[in-house]
Write an enzyme that holds these catalytic residues in place. Structure first.
Site, PDB file in Angstrom:
ATOM      1  N   HIS A   1     -37.906  44.734  87.239  1.00 49.80           N
ATOM      2  CA  HIS A   1     -38.766  43.556  87.221  1.00 49.80           C
ATOM      3  C   HIS A   1     -38.079  42.350  87.874  1.00 49.80           C
ATOM      4  CE1 HIS A   1     -42.229  41.197  86.117  1.00 49.80           C
ATOM      5  NE2 HIS A   1     -41.368  40.220  85.874  1.00 49.80           N
TER       6      HIS A   1
ATOM      7  N   HIS B   1     -35.635  32.910  88.497  1.00 48.57           N
ATOM      8  CA  HIS B   1     -36.433  32.071  89.403  1.00 48.57           C
ATOM      9  C   HIS B   1     -35.671  30.846  89.896  1.00 48.57           C
ATOM     10  CE1 HIS B   1     -39.756  34.626  88.511  1.00 48.57           C
ATOM     11  NE2 HIS B   1     -39.744  34.320  87.233  1.00 48.57           N
TER      12      HIS B   1
ATOM     13  N   ASP C   1     -39.706  40.047  90.769  1.00 46.68           N
ATOM     14  CA  ASP C   1     -39.715  38.580  90.788  1.00 46.68           C
ATOM     15  C   ASP C   1     -39.061  38.032  92.059  1.00 46.68           C
ATOM     16  OD1 ASP C   1     -41.006  38.159  88.362  1.00 46.68           O
ATOM     17  OD2 ASP C   1     -39.155  37.968  87.213  1.00 46.68           O
TER      18      ASP C   1
ATOM     19  N   HIS D   1     -45.717  37.115  90.494  1.00 49.03           N
ATOM     20  CA  HIS D   1     -46.137  38.523  90.491  1.00 49.03           C
ATOM     21  C   HIS D   1     -47.201  38.789  91.561  1.00 49.03           C
ATOM     22  CE1 HIS D   1     -44.784  38.649  86.004  1.00 49.03           C
ATOM     23  NE2 HIS D   1     -43.792  38.475  86.836  1.00 49.03           N
TER      24      HIS D   1
HETATM   25 ZN   LIG Z   1     -41.726  38.213  86.389  1.00 53.17          ZN
END
Ligand SMILES: [Zn+2]
Length: 294
Positions: A238, A265, A242, A77
């Site tokens: 969001h 991720h 990311d 973030h």
């Molecule tokens: Zn995040």
């Protein structure tokens, strides 16, 4: 198109979403060509962990980078906020191994950087330019991630959760990168999770700092946060946040088109490593080599 750092040092305090511990961070200007460097000042001697895709050591619940046996968790973030302002050089001193979660978005890091001010440095910035399409898939989840050549930086993400409160219209978003658009459309979107996962994570001693003050939580039927969502499609926004943070671990602003289906991720990191492993797929260029009028 010069490199940038912040004008003045600034600090913040919060809790780690997984550790639940209170942690302080200090953002400090750094000289040209330093890059973004996390420094674990709680250790003696201090350990420096450069923000690099090569130093990613865990992507299970957040992006964790490590070096010399030490690590810092949940960097994505703050990295997205740094990408938004094109901050090339910065020291981030931290008193524990996890960046504070703040409100679960990048909004407070954006606020910090605005308060600190941004300054140009007398050295040209370079860019990571995608030259060839590279795609990876995850057989188990069906996730697909692709980076293609593009004149700019575009992100197109689709999420796919079988949940009654995530209808199809909330599942795709396209974002053409700019600071203004990032602040307006992406920065305030919060991290999210499901109540069933939350309960099992707590039993394993994780998500100890997680609460409805810093995460969107969904039970089997609906979003549990009393005030609801900040955007109707906050979850996929969001995912864009990311991705911007994870991509910035390349060490340069990205010139390319990222398309993600069910990505997170782990896929973000795997894709960047796949691109880097093919010397024909990328190059580093100065702004004046990109054909921009600078
Ligand atoms: Zn995040």
């Amino acid at each position: 198109m010069l490199q940038r750092t912040i004008r003045t040092a600034i600090k913040a305090q919060g809790v780690g979403v997984h550790s639940g511990k209170s942690v302080k961070i200090f953002l400090k200007p750094a000289p040209p060509n330093t890059g973004i460097v996390f420094r674990r000042i709680d250790l003696d001697p201090v350990v420096e962990i450069p923000a690099s895709v090569h130093h990613v050591v865990d992507t299970a619940l957040c992006t964790c980078i490590g070096y010399q046996g030490q690590s810092v968790n949940t960097v994505e973030h703050i990295m997205s906020a740094l990408a938004a302002f094109s901050i090339d050089n910065l020291h981030i001193d931290i008193t524990d191994k996890e960046i504070p979660i703040m409100d679960g978005s990048a909004a407070q890091f954006i606020f910090l950087l605005q308060a600190a001010g941004v300054v140009d440095q007398p050295v040209q910035r370079q860019y990571f330019v995608v030259k060839k399409t590279v795609s990876i898939t995850d057989e188990q989840s069906g996730a697909v991630a692709t980076l293609s050549p593009f004149n700019g930086y575009r992100i197109d993400i689709t999420i796919d959760y079988d949940h009654p409160d995530i209808p199809d219209k909330c599942s795709n978003a396209v974002f053409d990168f700019s600071l203004t658009e990032f602040v307006r459309r992406v920065a305030r979107s919060r991290t999210f999770g499901f109540l069933s996962d939350y309960n099992s994570l707590r039993k394993k001693g994780m998500a100890l700092g997680s609460s409805l003050n810093n995460s969107i939580c969904l039970d089997d039927a609906a979003v549990m946060n009393r005030d609801g969502l900040r955007f109707f499609d906050e979850l996929v926004r969001h995912k864009i946040l990311d991705a911007v943070g994870d991509h910035y671990l390349l060490g340069y602003p990205l010139q390319g088109f990222f398309k993600g289906f069910k990505t997170g991720h782990a896929m973000n990191n795997r894709l960047l490593l796949a691109v880097l492993s093919d010397p024909d797929a990328w190059e580093i260029k100065h702004a004046n080599e990109l054909g921009w009028n600078v």
